[in-house]
Each structure stands twice: as structure tokens, then as C-alpha cells.
Write a protein that holds these residues in place. Structure first.
Motif, short mmCIF file in Angstrom:
data_model
loop_
_atom_site.label_atom_id
_atom_site.label_comp_id
_atom_site.label_asym_id
_atom_site.label_seq_id
_atom_site.Cartn_x
_atom_site.Cartn_y
_atom_site.Cartn_z
N THR A 1 146.46 26.75 -48.99
CA THR A 1 147.79 26.83 -48.37
C THR A 1 148.09 28.22 -47.83
O THR A 1 149.25 28.53 -47.53
CB THR A 1 148.86 26.45 -49.40
N GLY A 2 147.06 29.06 -47.71
CA GLY A 2 147.24 30.35 -47.03
C GLY A 2 147.49 31.52 -47.95
O GLY A 2 147.68 32.65 -47.47
N VAL B 1 148.97 19.52 -36.26
CA VAL B 1 149.45 20.66 -37.06
C VAL B 1 150.10 20.12 -38.33
O VAL B 1 150.91 19.19 -38.27
CB VAL B 1 150.45 21.53 -36.27
N GLN C 1 151.45 29.92 -45.92
CA GLN C 1 151.45 29.40 -44.56
C GLN C 1 152.22 28.08 -44.50
O GLN C 1 151.89 27.13 -45.21
CB GLN C 1 150.02 29.18 -44.05
N ARG D 1 152.64 26.46 -41.54
CA ARG D 1 152.02 25.64 -40.49
C ARG D 1 150.53 25.99 -40.41
O ARG D 1 150.17 27.16 -40.25
CB ARG D 1 152.68 25.88 -39.13
N ILE D 2 149.69 24.95 -40.54
CA ILE D 2 148.23 25.15 -40.49
C ILE D 2 147.64 24.08 -39.58
O ILE D 2 147.99 22.89 -39.70
CB ILE D 2 147.60 25.05 -41.90
N ASP D 3 146.76 24.49 -38.70
CA ASP D 3 146.06 23.51 -37.89
C ASP D 3 145.29 22.55 -38.80
O ASP D 3 144.59 22.99 -39.72
CB ASP D 3 145.10 24.19 -36.92
N TRP D 4 145.41 21.26 -38.52
CA TRP D 4 144.80 20.26 -39.39
C TRP D 4 143.29 20.45 -39.57
O TRP D 4 142.80 20.37 -40.70
CB TRP D 4 145.13 18.87 -38.86
N LEU E 1 141.59 23.15 -39.64
CA LEU E 1 141.38 24.29 -40.55
C LEU E 1 141.70 23.89 -41.99
O LEU E 1 140.97 24.25 -42.92
CB LEU E 1 142.25 25.47 -40.11
N LEU E 2 142.78 23.13 -42.18
CA LEU E 2 143.14 22.69 -43.52
C LEU E 2 142.06 21.80 -44.10
O LEU E 2 141.68 21.92 -45.29
CB LEU E 2 144.48 21.97 -43.48
N ARG F 1 139.14 23.93 -45.23
CA ARG F 1 139.40 24.61 -46.50
C ARG F 1 139.25 23.64 -47.68
O ARG F 1 138.68 24.00 -48.72
CB ARG F 1 140.81 25.21 -46.49
N ARG G 1 139.69 31.22 -46.86
CA ARG G 1 140.97 31.27 -46.15
C ARG G 1 140.75 30.96 -44.69
O ARG G 1 139.71 31.25 -44.14
CB ARG G 1 141.58 32.66 -46.31
#
Length: 637
Positions: free
Chosen positions: A550-551, A584, A614, A616-619, A621-622, A625, A637
Motif C-alpha cells: 500500500t505504499g 487505478v 498511497q 491511488r495505485i495503478d492496478w 503495479l498493485l 507487488r 515498493r
């Protein structure tokens, strides 16, 4: 001659170059023969006129027509013979390889016997245009025919042979190219719709009629038809066709001037696949059913379609295999029949099969009994299959072929005791221990998708996941879309975290995943709220993974040192809210401020507190992770 008019006519007669001959020069600025479709045609004739010993008048010379359909007789040699004793006018014309012979009774000049050889098909454009708006652009004709011109229209009959014929209507609704064949015909264009009867054979090339495109074989396809044409439309009121190794049929068909199918009535047809599909099934079956169908076997029956709606059909097969173009649906060993009508009632029929396959799911031999009544073709006895240590049972299936799309299909069924591990393995997903049960009471069309009434229940990880408001889009496509709302109840985090190798956690989780949409098995939108509100324990690895995904950062300082010593800690609450839209993911937690939001709220010692930073995270990228986190390491990260 009735039906013929000449304007601006000029004639010049001078002594010929030889005795007893006259040099004739004739010009007509405008010649109209409406029955032949000739209008404002310029005529120039030059030649010698003489009389032979049999007292026949003989004319030898040239003729040039300007503006004639297809460029007919643009520069031709011509011979005329007038024989009063035989009551005959004979005309012979040659231009290149084209040859025209015509004979007229002097006392009945509206009647002609005509012989055509190597005639460019375009020369007949005017004649054909009087009965049908097709434009002939290629090919050659040989013909022996009789022609009777009337004050309104004409009548003709005879034998015709054609090669490499090419034509098309203005709307493109009917066309042909590369056509070869022969036929005996009669054509009556004297009153009302033009009437045509034709019996013969055609081979090679392509023939389009409305939505049907036929790719004709090298051998003759026998055709026997009676047709009428009016206002640009074409109605074949009687049609018999015999393509020996592909398709035989009898019936009627009609299209309007725009190429829309108005009527299709096949009183009987017999199709042999895959040849029939390759020659006659594309592209209209691709649009009507499914692109690139693979069919093997034999099918016969009848079809009645009119007014943009099916009226009735019946199909019978002793052996048919069907596969859709994407390979998602297969039916092998189909045998039996279906009989349906939009009105009234039909006898019950039986359709059996050796195997059905839908994507990765396969069912063995079975048979179904069907009954048509008041426009609905209905399953009469339940269908049941054992699958993945459980069973699937269809208790209802209604198909209304003539109904509006929202009312066309309805079904009901239930799923009992399906093993989740076997089910997921068939889909190529991670095997999960649990069972799948459910009940669907009905199905209907809403907007652009099917909506299922009822729900499914997944029992896994010591709790349940209830799925309702289920929707399906394009179920047979390569990327079907599934939708629904999910309610989670008392999911045990210990086996869940062990299964996905995220790091040890314990406690019970509740939550909702609303508006979930999956395309090709991947989520594209959802709104989730997950909460473990009764506390539990969490390991250092799990805490660090939650933070980094989650950043945030891994636990450090005193908290990190204590957790490394104790390996796990108690927590009071753990929760996260996630919303995916347009690629997103928006995140929040138990509470939040400018510095982040709480995901894990600790209690007691050692104390742990996990914060996400974070929102807002681009899907993609999530997902990356999470994938790294489940591979046994702390997430990147």
C-alpha cells in the motif's frame, strides 16, 4: 415498328460504286426502344443497298451506335436481308468476336428470333434494367431466344450460356462474379412485376443474395426457380437447388431493394458439412450464430422466416459435430431433432449428444427432451451431470427464437457440492480447498448482458463467500465478462494467508466486494471493504507486506526490532477499503490523515501499527507487488 421511335433522322442516297447499287447513309440523332432499355441512342449506318436475283433486298455496311447500353454495336459490320416472298427481315451484325443474328416476320416486326454468340454481357444491360436494377459489368453470353416487344415491356424465352458473368445491384444486395452456366428461361415483363422462370446449372465464381454469399463449386449446381421483380426487390417464389455434395433445398426467398431479407422459407433442406458451410454458410451464419463455425456431419429440416422474425423450424441429424470459432463450445455426436413454431404446439422431440464442452468444462453423454408450445421451446426433463465431485442440474431452459432479445432465453438450475480445488484447477487457477453450491431461479437480458436471479455460495477458509446479482456478457467469447456482488463472512485468515503465502495472520474477516466485474478472469472494476474487527495475530512478514503493497515502508526502529524478536504481534482491528476504476485502485483504511491511513491497529505488547501511504495505485503495479509478496519475500515498493 411498334415501340420504336427515331428523332432527327437524316438519310442520303447516292449511286453506288457498282451498277445496280445504291450508297445509303442514315443518321438518327435519337433512337428510343423502351422495351430494350434503349433511350437517346445515336445511330449511324453506311453501306450499299442492292437487289439480288431472288428479288431480295440486300444491305451490306457498317453501323455505329452511340450511348447504347454496354457500348453495344459501337463499330460493327451489318448485313440486312429483306425477303418479301419469305415474309422475313434478317439482320446479321459482327463486332470483334461478338455475333448477332436476328430474324423478323415482315408482317409482325415485334417478334424476333435471335441468336447471340460471344456477346459481351454488358450489351444486355438495357434489356435487364427494364426488369431489375442490377448492373452487368462483365462476362459473355451465347443465346438462342425468341423476343416479343409490346407497347409496354417485352416477353422472351430461350436458352442461354454465360461465362465469367459479373453484376451487382446499386445497393449491393445481390451480386455475382465469375459465374459460368447455362439455362432455359422465360421472361415476361409486359405488366406488373416482371416474371422469370429458369432451369439450368451454374458453377464457379461467387453469388450473393441478401446476406447469403455462395462460393460455387467447379461442378454444376442445378437451379430451378420462378421469380418476380418489382421496385428493385427480388422475390424467388419457387426455388429448387441441388449441389450434389453440399446442399439440396426447396423453398422461397425474397429481398427488398436495400438487400434486407424479407422472406426465407425452406420447405426442405439437406446440408452436408463442412462443405455446405464453406460454400453457403459464410458470412450469414457467422453473423447469425457465431463466426468461423466448425461443422461436421449432416443436417436436414425446414425453416420459415419472414418479417424479420422466425416463424418455425425443424432440424434433424443422425450425426453432427459443432465447434464455435473460438473453440469455447463443442458438441460432439449430436443426434435427434428439434421442432419449433412461433404459434401452436409441436410434438415432443429428443436431442442427444456424446459430449458437450464449454471452455475447460466437459460433460459426457446425455439426452434432452424438448417441447414447443406458444413460441417457447422448453426443456421437458431436468438435465444433470456429475462434475468435480458434485453435480450441476438444469431444471428449466426456455428458448423463444421469435421473442425480443430480453425475453429470448430463461433458465433455472442448481449446483451442489462442487469441489473448489478441482473447479479452480480446470480453470488454471490456484487450487483452493472448499465447495461451491448455488441456485439460479431465472435468467433475463438487461442492456448488454444476461442477469441471473439467485446466487452462489462458496464455503472456504472456514467461512463463506455469497455471490449474487450475477451477470454474464459474451459467454462464448475469448474474454467473457462476469459480474456480481460478493459478501464475505467469517473468513479465517490463518488458512487464507497460508494458501497465498502472504505471511502468517489469524482472525476472522468479514467484508463486501460490490460491483465486481471480471473480463477474461481479471478484475476491471470493484468496490471492496474488508474488515477483521475481532482482532488476531499478525507476523512481521505479513505486516511488512501490507505496508509496502500500500505504499508504506517495512517496520523499522523500535517496532521493527521488537517484531523481529517476537516474530508476531496481536492486533485489535485490521481493515482496508479498495476501489478499482479505469485501471487505478483507490485505497483507504480504518482511519487516515495527511500522513496515510491505518490498516492494522495493534494492541498490547509488542505493539504493531501498519500504515498505508498511497491512496491511488495503478492496478498493474498493485498486482505486481502482491505477486512478489506471495513469492516468499517482502513485497517490492
Amino acid at each position: 415498328m411498334p415501340g420504336v421511335s427515331l428523332q432527327d433522322v437524316r438519310a442520303q442516297l447516292t449511286p453506288g460504286s457498282t451498277p445496280d447499287t445504291v450508297q445509303v447513309s442514315l443518321r438518327a440523332g435519337k433512337a428510343d426502344i423502351p422495351s430494350l432499355g434503349w433511350r437517346k441512342v445515336g445511330v449511324t449506318m453506311n453501306g450499299n443497298l442492292r437487289r439480288d436475283i431472288q428479288l431480295r433486298w440486300m444491305f451490306d455496311g457498317t453501323v455505329q451506335l452511340s450511348g447504347a447500353p454496354g457500348g453495344a454495336l459501337g463499330n460493327a459490320g451489318i448485313n440486312l436481308v429483306v425477303d418479301a416472298s419469305a415474309n422475313t427481315l434478317e439482320i446479321h451484325a459482327d463486332q470483334g468476336m461478338a455475333h448477332v443474328d436476328a430474324a423478323f416476320p415482315l408482317d409482325q416486326p415485334t417478334h424476333a428470333q435471335i441468336n447471340l454468340r460471344n456477346l459481351p454481357a454488358g450489351w444486355l444491360q438495357g434489356l435487364l434494367a427494364t426488369v431489375w436494377p442490377a448492373r452487368v459489368t462483365g462476362g459473355k453470353f451465347d443465346a438462342d431466344l425468341a423476343l416479343d416487344m409490346r407497347n409496354e415491356g417485352f416477353q422472351s424465352s430461350g436458352d442461354v450460356t454465360f461465362a465469367e458473368l459479373k453484376y451487382a445491384t446499386p445497393a449491393g444486395s445481390a451480386a455475382g462474379q465469375g459465374l459460368n452456366g447455362h439455362a432455359r428461361f422465360t421472361l415476361d415483363a409486359t405488366s406488373g412485376p416482371a416474371q422469370l422462370t429458369l432451369n439450368g446449372g451454374v458453377h464457379g465464381g461467387e453469388l450473393q443474395f441478401g446476406p447469403v454469399l455462395a462460393k460455387l463449386p467447379a461442378h454444376d449446381v442445378v437451379v430451378d426457380l420462378g421469380a418476380s421483380s418489382e421496385h428493385g426487390g427480388l422475390a424467388i417464389n419457387h426455388l429448387r437447388m441441388d449441389d450434389a455434395d453440399a446442399l439440396q433445398l426447396e423453398g422461397a426467398v425474397a429481398i427488398d431493394a436495400k438487400g434486407n431479407l424479407q422472406k426465407l422459407r425452406l420447405d426442405h433442406f439437406q446440408a452436408h458439412f463442412p462443405t455446405a458451410y464453406a460454400r453457403y454458410g459464410q458470412p450469414w451464419l457467422d453473423n447469425l450464430v457465431e463466426p468461423q463455425l466448425q461443422l461436421t456431419g449432416q443436417l436436414d429440416g425446414h425453416i420459415d422466416y419472414a418479417g424479420e422474425s422466425l416463424r418455425s423450424f425443424a432440424f434433424h441429424t443422425d450425426g453432427l459435430d459443432v465447434t464455435d470459432g473460438a473453440g469455447q463450445l463443442q458438441a460432439n455426436g449430436l443426434r435427434g431433432e428439434l421442432d419449433w413454431s412461433a404459434q401452436g404446439e409441436k410434438s415432443t422431440t429428443t436431442l442427444a449428444w456424446n459430449q458437450l464442452a464449454l471452455r475447460q468444462f466437459t460433460w459426457g453423454p446425455a439426452q434432452a427432451r424438448w417441447h414447443s408450445r406458444d413460441g417457447a421451446l422448453s426443456l421437458q426433463t431436468p438435465l444433470e451431470w456429475p462434475v468435480w465431485k458434485g453435480r450441476v442440474r438444469f431444471t428449466k431452459f426456455d428458448w423463444r427464437p421469435a421473442a425480443p432479445k430480453p425475453e429470448r432465453f430463461d433458465l433455472a438450475g442448481n449446483i451442489e457440492g462442487v469441489d473448489l480445488a478441482s473447479f479452480n484447477q480446470a480453470l488454471g487457477w490456484m487450487p483452493l480447498v472448499g465447495t461451491l453450491d448455488g441456485n439460479i431461479s431465472s435468467m433475463h437480458w438487461i442492456g448488454d448482458r444476461y442477469a441471473l436471479e439467485g446466487g452462489l455460495t462458496i464455503k472456504a477458509f472456514g467461512g463463506t463467500a455469497a455471490v449474487d446479482h450475477i451477470t454474464v456478457q459474451q459467454p462464448l467469447s475469448a474474454s467473457p465478462a462476469l459480474g456480481g456482488d460478493v459478501t464475505l463472512h467469517q473468513i479465517d485468515l490463518a488458512p487464507l494467508s497460508d494458501t497465498f503465502n502472504f505471511g502468517a495472520m489469524s482472525g476472522r474477516m468479514d467484508g463486501t466486494i460490490d460491483g465486481l466485474q471480471l473480463v477474461g478472469g481479471s478484475p476491471v472494476t470493484f468496490k471492496a471493504s474488508l474488515l477483521a474487527q475481532s482482532g488476531g495475530r499478525i507476523s512481521l512478514r505479513a505486516a511488512n507486506n501490507l505496508s509496502i503493497v500500500t505504499g508504506g515502508s517495512p517496520a523499522s526502529g523500535l517496532q521493527g526490532a521488537v517484531l523481529k524478536l517476537f516474530k508476531a504481534a496481536n492486533y485489535k482491528r485490521m481493515g482496508i477499503d479498495m476501489s478499482l476504476q479505469n485501471g487505478v485502485c483507490t485505497l483507504s483504511g480504518l482511519d487516515g490523515d495527511a500522513g496515510g491511513y491505518s490498516i492494522v491497529e495493534g494492541t498490547g505488547l509488542p505493539y504493531v501499527h501498519v500504515t498505508g501511504t498511497q491512496n491511488r495505485i495503478d492496478w498493474p503495479l498493485l498486482v505486481h507487488r502482491l505477486k512478489v509478496a506471495t513469492q516468499g519475500a517482502v513485497a517490492e515498493r
